[in-house]
Design a protein around this motif. Structure first.
Motif, short mmCIF file in Angstrom:
data_model
loop_
_atom_site.label_atom_id
_atom_site.label_comp_id
_atom_site.label_asym_id
_atom_site.label_seq_id
_atom_site.Cartn_x
_atom_site.Cartn_y
_atom_site.Cartn_z
N ARG A 1 -4.21 11.13 -11.18
CA ARG A 1 -3.09 11.31 -10.27
C ARG A 1 -3.54 11.27 -8.82
O ARG A 1 -2.92 10.67 -7.97
N TRP A 2 -4.62 11.99 -8.57
CA TRP A 2 -5.12 12.04 -7.20
C TRP A 2 -5.53 10.64 -6.74
O TRP A 2 -5.26 10.23 -5.62
N GLN A 3 -6.20 9.95 -7.63
CA GLN A 3 -6.65 8.61 -7.28
C GLN A 3 -5.45 7.70 -7.01
O GLN A 3 -5.47 6.90 -6.09
N ARG A 4 -4.41 7.88 -7.79
CA ARG A 4 -3.21 7.06 -7.57
C ARG A 4 -2.61 7.34 -6.20
O ARG A 4 -2.23 6.42 -5.46
N ALA A 5 -2.54 8.63 -5.86
CA ALA A 5 -2.01 8.99 -4.55
C ALA A 5 -2.85 8.37 -3.45
O ALA A 5 -2.33 7.86 -2.46
N LEU A 6 -4.15 8.40 -3.65
CA LEU A 6 -5.06 7.84 -2.65
C LEU A 6 -4.86 6.33 -2.53
O LEU A 6 -4.80 5.77 -1.42
N ASP A 7 -4.72 5.67 -3.66
CA ASP A 7 -4.44 4.24 -3.64
C ASP A 7 -3.15 3.94 -2.90
O ASP A 7 -3.08 3.01 -2.09
N ASP A 8 -2.13 4.74 -3.17
CA ASP A 8 -0.85 4.56 -2.49
C ASP A 8 -1.01 4.70 -0.98
O ASP A 8 -0.50 3.89 -0.21
N ALA A 9 -1.72 5.74 -0.59
CA ALA A 9 -1.92 6.00 0.84
C ALA A 9 -2.61 4.81 1.49
O ALA A 9 -2.20 4.33 2.55
N ASP A 10 -3.66 4.31 0.84
CA ASP A 10 -4.40 3.18 1.38
C ASP A 10 -3.53 1.94 1.46
O ASP A 10 -3.57 1.18 2.43
N GLU A 11 -2.73 1.77 0.42
CA GLU A 11 -1.84 0.62 0.38
C GLU A 11 -0.85 0.64 1.54
O GLU A 11 -0.63 -0.37 2.20
N TRP A 12 -0.28 1.81 1.81
CA TRP A 12 0.66 1.92 2.93
C TRP A 12 -0.03 1.57 4.23
O TRP A 12 0.51 0.87 5.06
#
Lengths: 253, 253
Positions: A156-167
DNA sequence: CGAAAACTTGATTAGCATCAAACCAGGTGG
DNA sequence: CCACCTGGTTTGATGCTAATCAAGTTTTCG
């Protein structure tokens, strides 16, 4: 799997379990029938586990604009979004508000609460939202009993991090028009049905893309004129995906 | 604590343990003496634990510009940065490169490898870098033996997420000058000694702040003229912190 | 030393912010 | 029911900021 509820050897869970008469607690039933369970935090849990945790889980409903939690508050619970859209935003040193990213169906927000930290951002409902409140104590005790959950959490944390980077990468540079187009692309990922998607207020678009609300308004108007998007109602548009992609491609080949 | 190596009751670890003759393996010695251990991933481990894990840990050294890993590669190890600065960057759909954030002393990068995922970004040395390579298998087995490590890991992820959000909020909006000033503030957090800090190339500044290298160059020149920063050598400047803060305050009260 | 890379500086232009005004929808109260 | 108000939106006019194009300079390195 249903038979396994009583003698529980299993980890495999069907996408949407049929009726499960063995569960006693009403909230456990809600969890068992939950459409997002397979993708949500407790997807790793079997139904017996569910029956034990139900007690503390509360379903929360929010109207657009209502906060789920606020930055700086002691983090007492994480939340699984079951329906609707939540935006995470922060105020910077200069007092401007900035949207960090969005969370939709099956996303988990407020995970920092599980580490005893205060919330790092405001979480505000964009649309009507249904969310499940997961007190941090519950997750701690569950992790002890079910180590697989810890792995799930890390993902989950990694997904959130990926999302943040993507934005940052997708919405952080390029011309205003390009960023607007990429935002539409991103919003369509959360799109409920068909090509219809929720369109933020002009001010919120500005806060997501780092532009003024006037510029956002001009861009939305232009895209409507060009037939890339079409008004459904005040807060929803239908998007002509081929034209959107064409517009994105032509502005920077 | 040193006495405790043999009868190991302890979790408390001094900031920099003195000589520890009981450890057999040379790499275990390196780990025990490591200046960042207290803050790094294995801070929770006692020295006895260290003696068992040493084997797989390899210290890596990089020259400026060398990659630690690259986006899309199978993630085989995470890395603790012991010294120097690493930048995480990605290429977006339009082919432009964008720096996501920096990692410095005691930061952990490439955590996605522990989830069996490919690396999500390029990690490239900005300065001379010393890093410890932590194979993902090692961390998995350790987590089984030492559950506290899982919590530690989650805190790492949350820190990375906080950093990402901070970059977006602080460096993602405002005038070019404001963003430049805030970048200097951020770089000073990683500053080695005194007020001296590493200054990225103009192109890299551009990639961090979403501006052209010419604009970055003009801003750096202007700040030098104003006495906010002062050249030490090609890649290092001394920053007059009061002036920096004054400049930040005056541009947006 | 010569070539390439990194940096600086200038001139011009495009894009977006800013200021300002008008418009529209929804809700309230007379 | 209509007048009014309010908050969100649209549109226009103008000016500033930063991108772009273009030299020129300094540094690096083979």
């Amino acid at each position: 799997m249903i038979g396994a509820i009583m003698n529980a050897p299993a980890r495999v869970i069907p996408l949407r379990p049929p009726d499960t008469p063995a569960l006693f607690n009403p909230q456990a039933r809600v969890c068992a029938d939950c459409g997002v369970r397979r993708f949500a935090l407790f997807g790793a849990l079997d139904l017996q586990g569910l029956d034990q945790i139900h007690v503390d889980i509360v379903e929360t409903r929010l109207r657009p604009g209502q906060p789920l939690y606020e930055a700086g508050q002691p983090g007492v619970a994480a939340f699984t979004v079951r329906a609707g859209l939540v935006r995470l935003e922060r105020t910077n040193a200069q007092g401007e508000r900035r949207v960090l990213r969005l969370a939709g169906r099956s996303d988990l927000v407020g995970m920092e609460s599980m580490l005893g930290q205060t919330y790092a951002a405001d979480a505000i409902a964009c649309t009507e939202v249904q969310a499940c409140r997961l007190p941090h104590g519950l997750i701690e005790s569950l992790t002890r009993r079910e180590p697989a959950l810890a792995l799930d959490l890390m993902k989950r944390w990694q997904r959130a991090l990926d999302d943040a980077d993507e934005w940052l990468v997708e919405l952080g540079s390029g011309s205003a028009r390009q960023r607007m187009l990429r935002l539409l692309l991103k919003l369509s990922e959360y799109g409920e049905e068909g090509a219809t998607l929720w369109l933020p207020s002009r001010e919120q678009i500005g806060s997501m893309l780092g532009m003024t609300l006037e510029t956002a308004s001009r861009l939305v108007s232009a895209l409507k004129r060009e037939g890339v998007i079409e008004t459904v109602d005040k807060r929803h548009v239908r998007v002509a995906m081929p034209r959107l992609l064409a517009a994105l491609g032509s502005s920077a080949g």
